[in-house]
Design an enzyme around this catalytic site. Structure first.
Site, PDB file in Angstrom:
ATOM      1  N   GLN A 112       0.847  -1.195   0.000  1.00 55.16           N
ATOM      2  CA  GLN A 112       0.000   0.000   0.000  1.00 55.16           C
ATOM      3  C   GLN A 112       0.885   1.249   0.000  1.00 55.16           C
ATOM      4  OE1 GLN A 112      -1.485   1.075   3.773  1.00 55.16           O
ATOM      5  NE2 GLN A 112      -3.515   1.654   3.073  1.00 55.16           N
ATOM      6  N   SER A 115       1.047   6.519   2.835  1.00 62.18           N
ATOM      7  CA  SER A 115       1.720   7.496   3.692  1.00 62.18           C
ATOM      8  C   SER A 115       2.957   8.069   3.021  1.00 62.18           C
ATOM      9  CB  SER A 115       2.155   6.838   5.001  1.00 62.18           C
ATOM     10  OG  SER A 115       1.042   6.427   5.733  1.00 62.18           O
ATOM     11  N   SER A 147       4.684  -1.789   4.286  1.00 63.56           N
ATOM     12  CA  SER A 147       4.952  -3.203   4.586  1.00 63.56           C
ATOM     13  C   SER A 147       4.996  -3.961   3.272  1.00 63.56           C
ATOM     14  CB  SER A 147       3.836  -3.832   5.422  1.00 63.56           C
ATOM     15  OG  SER A 147       3.326  -2.929   6.339  1.00 63.56           O
ATOM     16  N   GLU A 230      -8.954  -1.446   6.635  1.00 69.81           N
ATOM     17  CA  GLU A 230      -7.770  -1.551   7.486  1.00 69.81           C
ATOM     18  C   GLU A 230      -8.166  -1.527   8.953  1.00 69.81           C
ATOM     19  OE1 GLU A 230      -4.929   1.694   7.290  1.00 69.81           O
ATOM     20  OE2 GLU A 230      -3.360   0.388   8.088  1.00 69.81           O
ATOM     21  N   GLU A 363      -4.266   9.748  18.808  1.00 65.34           N
ATOM     22  CA  GLU A 363      -4.811  11.109  18.913  1.00 65.34           C
ATOM     23  C   GLU A 363      -5.874  11.352  17.843  1.00 65.34           C
ATOM     24  OE1 GLU A 363      -1.606  10.281  19.168  1.00 65.34           O
ATOM     25  OE2 GLU A 363      -1.414  10.715  21.300  1.00 65.34           O
TER      26      GLU A 363
END
Lengths: 393, 381
Positions: A112, A115, A147, A230, A363
């Site tokens: 994936q 990010s 990953s 996910e 958060e």
């Protein structure tokens, strides 16, 4: 509608025609896929039978009883859990035909590419560019925390196609060929010393427009399908009392009386209670799902487990005293799977620090609980209606 | 892996909850409580009859053949969630749970315990176990001494020596018709008229406490020896387990009220509930509540089914839910700002109840000690 009886007889026919004892693993899995028994809730012809998802358990039980091989779902988790639902929902017929079978069988591993160094919690701010060039897109940028990138044949990728649009509206979703010469994968070493993840550098990578999923500029919405799946997959499986990390800590406590102190005892019991309540919370969530009453409690599970894993492993290192000063192995390795229980407490302590970051930081998840579950108002924002290129970075 | 009990709410339980909530909203709102709690009688007149008799809540644990509803701890837990939510002064936990369960432990062979149960189940009789509210399920509330001699005082709270056989901090004793009194030679049922009941000033004005001194030689012996002790342990265990549901209901109210208030309250030209520092605290409370609900349901179900691990499940629920209720009430006061510190706002009712509940039926440390023993996680030598 396909019922349990029919699935059972289909499964037995598969086993009779392809006896696991004399059939190669991959051949058996391909036959299972073609029989519609891979994921029964998928469409016929794509490994399923349009059956209710819950009936998969009937097939799995029959196959397990016959000793049939499985597709090692942990190894191909990203493909199964994230790429496949997105391909199914947004892929063309050709795309679904081409990708789903080798994905499920495990012949092709997926990763994936979401990010970026400059887009973590604020994923929609991503800056990897995709520019149209005839029938292709040309991609340049850098991805991180990937990953399986070093094992993957394909990737799901989101990239910016319109820098002049507000950040959520200028993103497009692609399938990226990891063998393209412009793809460079480098291991990303973590605080544990090992490298589960990678950095991926994309330089002039060419992607045919046929490998776009969803409309141009609609990639953020497509990505929600991926990310929702996910969160579901990170929730955690059913565990017995003292399953998970608390079991390791309790065992150490029982077997090593010389390490005990009163202060550690109180903290051990606090965490034992918290772990037992987390287990009960998971049980209750599963009962809700079975009863057809899914609640928002799922988001509580990931938050709770992150905190618990960190606290339990931290206490275990402290309890071990002199041994807690040591660490098993710093040499960089490339594990295929994360193994929390197979290594020492120091490793667990360090690795679990990632639990409150990966798959959404604690958060951000607390914000989601506050706004979506409790209905609290959002913070005022100044990034929603501004062109991406004009955002501060 | 052992099967896990049912942690959800049934439709019957949802209906019962709705009935109790409607009754309490109608008759025992916060203003009503604020008007009464400083008087000699904080209980809302007629409310016990409505809940115990009309709705039938007092007899939930009592089998039908003994005059009750033949329901279980699961339903009683739902009643307690609502009583916790509304911080209602009623002798439900004390009479309909602790005393009832104690008597159920003795009711096998008919006799006075059975008669008492029928009265309690109908709501006509309020019975209270005469032990300090703080007594844990594994405590030993029976005084030692010879049956005919002067018994030594039981575990007492407060300062100074007390006359023999006086028990302090007995919850709802002022409402009791019958006191169940542990004596050295057994468990006695003593009519309230044969005991001196002196009200104390409690931290939690919604759960009256009193100093109870039964007259020497008063009452009828219900059981002796191990039978009496086992019955009292059983009563206290059920009380501790279901107290978790009261704490859950209280915490749920605190969070809902805090969310409601911080969405409406504006400072700095924004709802204060939009500030991340506050949102995270409320989200964290919600997470704690999700856990508390699972733990409280597990305890109620374990008691209802007589699960062998009920003592462990109860101790876990108490250790967890006590903490959650106190934190929820403390956050409720803090996040309300100034108004939360006033007498007129009901947040203090929840805070005082939560803090008292933390001590009631065994402190967190006491329940943790029980867990340590039950799971073989011993303290240092």
């Amino acid at each position: 509608m396909t019922d349990a009886g029919e699935l059972r007889s289909r499964t037995r026919r598969l086993l009779a025609e392809h006896p696991p004892a004399t059939t190669g693993r991959t051949d058996f899995l391909k036959a299972r896929f073609d029989a519609g028994l891979a994921w029964v809730h998928y469409p016929a012809g794509l490994g399923g039978l349009d059956a209710p998802r819950a009936l998969q358990a009937v097939v799995d039980a029959e196959l397990a009883a016959a000793g049939a091989p499985d597709n090692d779902p942990r190894r191909i988790g990203i493909g199964l859990g994230m790429a496949a639902p997105t391909l199914l929902q947004y892929g063309s017929e050709e795309v679904k035909e081409r990708f789903l079978r080798p994905l499920w069988v495990g012949e092709e591993v997926w990763c994936q590419l979401f990010s970026e160094p400059g887009a973590g919690s604020d994923l929609a701010a991503l800056g990897t560019r995709a520019v149209r060039d005839g029938g292709d897109w040309v991609v340049d940028g850098q991805k991180v925390w990937t990953s399986s990138a070093h094992l993957a044949r394909w990737a799901i990728l989101i990239a910016r196609t319109d820098p002049d649009a507000p950040k959520h509206r200028g993103i497009t979703y692609f399938v990226c060929d990891m063998t393209d010469p412009g793809v460079e994968v480098r291991p990303l070493r973590q605080i544990t010393g090992e490298a589960e993840f990678n950095e991926v550098f994309l330089t002039g990578v060419r992607i045919p427009d046929a490998h776009r999923l969803g409309e141009v500029g609609d990639g953020w919405r497509v990505a929600q399908t991926t990310l929702m799946n996910e969160r579901v997959s990170i929730g955690g499986a059913r565990i017995p009392r003292e399953g998970g990390m608390i079991g390791k800590l309790a065992t150490t406590w029982r077997e090593r009386p010389e390490l005990r102190t009163h202060e550690l005892h109180r903290r051990l019991l606090d965490l034992w209670v918290d772990a037992e309540v987390a287990r009960l919370t998971g049980e209750r969530l599963r009962q809700q799902l079975v009863a057809g009453q899914p609640g928002p409690e799922g988001s509580a599970m990931k938050l709770g487990f992150a905190r618990l894993n960190q606290a339990i492993s931290g206490l275990e290192v402290e309890l071990l005293g002199d041994e807690g000063l040591l660490y098993g192995e710093w040499e960089m390795s490339r594990p295929e799977l994360v193994d929390f229980t197979g290594r020492d407490a120091g490793y667990r302590y360090l690795r679990s620090k990632g639990n409150s970051i990966e798959g959404g930081t604690s958060e951000v998840l607390l914000n989601i609980v506050a706004e979506r579950v409790l209905g609290l108002p959002p913070e005022p924002r100044n990034d929603k209606d501004v062109a991406w290129k004009d955002l501060s970075r | 892996m052992t099967a896990q009990g049912d942690l959800l709410y049934s439709e019957t339980e949802d209906d019962l909850r709705a009935a109790v909530r409607a009754l309490l909203a109608d008759r025992a709102g916060h203003q009503t409580l604020l008007d009464r709690i400083e008087t000699a009688d904080p209980y809302v007149p007629g409310l016990w009859k409505s809940l115990a008799g009309d709705i039938g809540a007092a007899g939930l644990l009592v089998p039908e053949e003994l005059g009750g509803q033949g329901a279980s701890h699961r339903e009683a837990a739902v009643v307690l969630e609502e009583l916790g939510r509304a911080v209602t002064p009623l002798p439900y936990l004390t009479s309909a749970v602790v005393a009832t369960e104690t008597l159920l432990g003795l009711a096998g062979r008919g006799g006075p315990a059975t008669e008492l149960l029928a009265g309690i189940a109908s709501g006509h009789t309020v019975a209270v176990l005469a032990v300090p509210l703080s007594t844990a399920p594994d405590a030993e509330p029976f005084p030692s001494g010879t049956p005919d001699g002067e018994p030594s005082p039981p575990a007492v709270t407060g300062a100074g020596p007390l006359p023999a056989a006086t028990v302090t901090g007995v919850a709802d004793a002022v409402a009791a018709d019958v006191l169940l009194v542990p004596r050295a030679d057994g468990l006695y049922a003593v009519p309230a008229g044969e005991a001196t009941v002196e009200p104390q000033t409690p931290l939690d004005l919604t759960r009256p406490l009193a100093r109870v001194t039964p007259e020497p030689g008063s009452g009828t012996r219900l059981a002796e020896g191990e039978a009496a002790r086992a019955a009292v342990r059983r009563g206290l265990l059920a009380g501790a387990g279901l107290l978790a549901s009261e704490q859950l209901g209280l915490a749920a109210w605190c969070l809902e009220e805090t969310v409601r208030y911080t969405r409406e309250r504006h400072q700095f030209n924004r709802p204060v509930g939009s500030f991340q520092a506050l949102k995270h605290r409320m989200a964290q409370l919600w997470l704690d509540l999700v856990g508390a609900r699972a733990a409280a349901r597990a305890a109620a179900d374990a008691l209802a089914t007589g699960a062998p691990d009920a003592p462990l499940t109860v101790a876990v629920a108490q250790a967890y839910c006590s903490k959650v209720a106190v934190r929820a009430a403390e956050e409720c006061v803090q996040l309300h700002g100034g108004i939360g510190m006033t007498w007129e706002h009901p947040a203090h009712l929840a805070l005082k109840r939560a803090k008292s509940d933390q001590i009631a039926l065994g402190s967190t440390g006491r329940h943790q000690d029980a867990i340590a023993a039950l799971t073989n996680l011993p303290a240092p030598e």
